[in-house]
Design a protein around this motif. Structure first.
Motif, short mmCIF file in Angstrom:
data_model
loop_
_atom_site.label_atom_id
_atom_site.label_comp_id
_atom_site.label_asym_id
_atom_site.label_seq_id
_atom_site.Cartn_x
_atom_site.Cartn_y
_atom_site.Cartn_z
N TYR A 26 0.85 -1.18 0.00
CA TYR A 26 0.00 0.00 0.00
C TYR A 26 0.89 1.24 0.00
O TYR A 26 1.84 1.32 0.78
CB TYR A 26 -0.89 0.00 1.25
N ILE A 27 0.57 2.20 -0.87
CA ILE A 27 1.31 3.47 -0.86
C ILE A 27 0.30 4.61 -0.73
O ILE A 27 -0.70 4.64 -1.45
CB ILE A 27 2.08 3.67 -2.19
N ASP A 28 0.57 5.53 0.19
CA ASP A 28 -0.13 6.82 0.18
C ASP A 28 0.92 7.85 -0.24
O ASP A 28 1.74 8.27 0.58
CB ASP A 28 -0.70 7.13 1.57
N GLY A 29 0.89 8.21 -1.52
CA GLY A 29 1.92 9.07 -2.08
C GLY A 29 1.88 10.48 -1.52
O GLY A 29 2.91 11.16 -1.45
N GLY A 30 0.69 10.94 -1.13
CA GLY A 30 0.56 12.30 -0.59
C GLY A 30 1.20 12.40 0.78
O GLY A 30 1.81 13.40 1.14
N LYS A 31 1.06 11.31 1.56
CA LYS A 31 1.58 11.35 2.94
C LYS A 31 2.97 10.73 3.04
O LYS A 31 3.59 10.75 4.10
CB LYS A 31 0.62 10.60 3.86
N LEU B 33 17.01 16.34 -12.56
CA LEU B 33 17.75 15.95 -11.36
C LEU B 33 17.42 14.49 -11.08
O LEU B 33 16.30 14.17 -10.65
CB LEU B 33 17.34 16.79 -10.16
N MET B 34 18.37 13.62 -11.35
CA MET B 34 18.12 12.20 -11.19
C MET B 34 17.97 11.88 -9.69
O MET B 34 18.66 12.46 -8.85
CB MET B 34 19.24 11.37 -11.81
N GLY B 35 17.03 10.97 -9.40
CA GLY B 35 16.77 10.65 -7.99
C GLY B 35 15.74 11.58 -7.35
O GLY B 35 15.46 11.49 -6.16
N PHE B 36 15.18 12.49 -8.17
CA PHE B 36 14.10 13.37 -7.69
C PHE B 36 12.83 13.09 -8.48
O PHE B 36 12.89 12.88 -9.70
CB PHE B 36 14.47 14.84 -7.88
N GLY B 37 11.71 13.19 -7.77
CA GLY B 37 10.43 13.03 -8.43
C GLY B 37 9.97 11.58 -8.41
O GLY B 37 10.77 10.64 -8.33
N HIS B 38 8.69 11.43 -8.41
CA HIS B 38 8.11 10.07 -8.40
C HIS B 38 6.68 10.17 -8.89
O HIS B 38 5.98 11.14 -8.58
CB HIS B 38 8.14 9.50 -6.98
N ARG B 39 6.26 9.18 -9.64
CA ARG B 39 4.88 9.19 -10.13
C ARG B 39 3.88 9.18 -8.98
O ARG B 39 2.82 9.81 -9.04
CB ARG B 39 4.66 7.98 -11.05
N VAL B 40 4.17 8.46 -7.92
CA VAL B 40 3.18 8.30 -6.85
C VAL B 40 3.46 9.22 -5.65
O VAL B 40 2.53 9.82 -5.11
CB VAL B 40 3.12 6.82 -6.37
N TYR B 41 4.72 9.34 -5.26
CA TYR B 41 5.02 10.18 -4.09
C TYR B 41 4.98 11.65 -4.45
O TYR B 41 5.71 12.10 -5.34
CB TYR B 41 6.40 9.86 -3.51
#
Ligand SMILES: CC(=O)SCCNC(=O)CCNC(=O)[C@H](O)C(C)(C)COP(=O)(O)OP(=O)(O)OC[C@H]1O[C@@H](n2cnc3c(N)ncnc32)[C@H](O)[C@@H]1OP(=O)(O)O
Ligand SMILES: O=C([O-])CC(=O)C(=O)O
Length: 429
Positions: free
Chosen positions: A60-65, A302-310
């Motif tokens: 389970y992922i809550d990307g906002g939190k 910037l590699m290692g930054f950003g995520h589709r869900v988080y």
């Protein structure tokens, strides 16, 4: 919405229909074809931003939190109190094992660490300077040619043995791909060692000497495997599920997952992060790279930054950052310039309007390379190590799908090509 029209052909319809193409939106555009065919809706969702492809009970992922739970357990607690093989058990079977179950699982996996001797010959077909991920795509798929007792996906026993084999053999094949690249003999696994320790023994050991793997390095390696273990329907896991939905055997499916992981937008980012930190070279040059990342006309990110869900901190990045501090301190490398650049980059990005507005935070790949480098792992092996850790996630999802009810995955498309036209003979073109 653009003025362009798409021609959409639908099963059971004689003629194509013209529909508007929607662009520049995030999220699905629902194309109602129900009134035309009586067959319902197509959802146009490039990148699968808002499409759930399956039900799952694994992660389970809550990307906002910034929350990540495996079978309900927070990743922070697993990273602190569990180990990689125990987490494998949890992901695969749904519960933490008892002591007896854990011992049995570890012993079963450990019994499968060797690979068929014939497989060693495959490596000689590769160039010595091949990227280890290229080798992994080939040799993991080739396991299907050797283990006929694990190919019948309708047989639970076959599926279990395939799972044990894959968890056990991935570190062996990964280390072989490294040894091949540096021209050293392959090392057989030493089954008196723990999972991560054994991997480091196969990577760095030599036949004429007894391996003496530092527990600090083995623990750090184990944590890296654990932190990469699963992340629900990411690109590589979705690839594994899609391949599996056609009935392909588990080794072929995992090979497909390895291929999808390799890209720099996904697992390949850990290698790209270290290349980037090395290219930055000094904290004084960070602003220049941040400016490039913000420039729409520059493809640099910037590699290692950003995520589709988080859209918040990736909880694994926090654990990874703490582990990097601890491991580097234990190794006397706390003044590592790359760690300093990474930390300053994170500070700057977290204060910068561009990154704040786009909710770009460090992801799992940001700090892992610094630990791997401190352990002595070459950058070309970083994504291979991600693949070793993620193998259990791929298997758990594949197993969940095959054990339940599923059908072949088959997305549709909006056709935007030519209307029907007549063939033109060569002399008239
Ligand atoms: C294990 C993993 O797979 S974790 C991800 C590892 N990958 C990386 O670290 C690579 C760098 N990050 C990225 O490329 C992206 O953030 C991804 C691939 C992770 C997510 O991609 P998506 O969810 O499709 O986001 P998308 O690419 O649409 O980016 C959204 C916006 O943020 C910007 N952006 C995203 N990531 C970055 C970044 N790392 N640096 C600068 N800008 C970025 C994009 O340019 C885009 O801007 P726009 O809306 O003005 O066009
Ligand atoms: O979930 C994703 O999109 C990428 C991934 O595999 C991860 O972050 O571990």
């Amino acid at each position: 919405m653009s003025d362009k029209k798409a021609t959409l052909t639908i099963d059971g319809m004689d003629e194509a229909v013209e529909l508007p193409i929607y662009s520049g939106t995030i999220g699905p555009d629902v194309v109602d074809v129900g009134s035309l065919t009586g067959k319902g809706m197509f959802t146009y969702d490039p990148g699968f931003v808002s499409t759930a492809s399956c039900e799952s009970q694994i992660t389970y992922i809550d990307g906002g939190k910034g929350v990540l739970l495996h079978r309900g357990y927070p990743i922070e607690q697993l990273a602190e109190h569990s180990d990689y093989l125990e987490t494998c058990y949890l992901l695969l079977y749904g519960e933490l094992p008892t002591k007896e179950q854990k011992d049995k699982f570890v012993s079963t996996v450990t019994n499968h660490t060797m690979v068929h001797e014939q497989l060693a010959h495959f490596f000689n077909g590769f160039r010595r300077d091949s990227h280890p991920m290229a080798i992994m795509c080939g040799v993991v798929g080739a396991l299907s040619a050797f283990y006929h007792d694990s190919l019948d996906i309708s047989d639970e026993q076959h599926r279990q043995v395939a799972a044990f084999r894959l968890i056990a053999k991935m570190p062996t094949l990964a280390a072989m791909s490294y040894k091949f690249s540096i021209g050293q003999p392959f090392m057989y696994p030493d089954n008196s060692m723990g999972y991560a320790e054994n991997f480091l023994h196969m990577m760095f050991g030599v036949p004429c000497e007894k391996s003496n793997i530092s527990p600090v390095l083995a623990d750090a390696m184990d944590k890296i495997f654990l932190l990469h273990a699963d992340h629900e329907q990411n690109a590589s896991t979705s690839t594994v599920r899609l391949a599996g939905s056609s009935g392909a055997n588990p080794f072929a499916c995992i090979a497909a997952g390895i291929a999808a992981l390799w890209g720099p937008s996904h697992g390949g980012a850990n290698e790209a992060v270290l290349d980037m930190l090395q290219e930055i070279g000094d904290v004084s040059r960070i602003d220049e790279f941040v400016a490039r990342a913000k420039d729409k006309n520059d493809p640099f990110r910037l590699m290692g930054f950003g995520h589709r869900v988080y859209k918040n901190f990736d909880p694994r990045a926090k654990v990874m950052k703490k582990a990097a501090d601890e491991v580097l301190a234990e190794l006397g490398l706390e003044n590592d310039p790359l760690l300093a650049i990474a930390k300053r980059l994170e500070e700057i990005a977290l204060e910068d309007e561009y990154f704040i507005e786009k909710k770009l935070y460090p992801n799992v790949d940001f700090y892992s390379g610094i630990i791997l480098k401190a352990i002595g792992i070459p950058t070309s092996m970083f994504t291979v190590i991600f693949a070793v850790g993620r193998t259990i996630g791929w298997i758990a999802h594949w197993h969940e799908m095959i054990s339940g009810s599923y059908r072949i995955g088959r997305p549709r498309q909006l056709y935007t090509g030519h209307d029907k036209r007549d063939f033109v003979p060569l002399e008239d073109r």
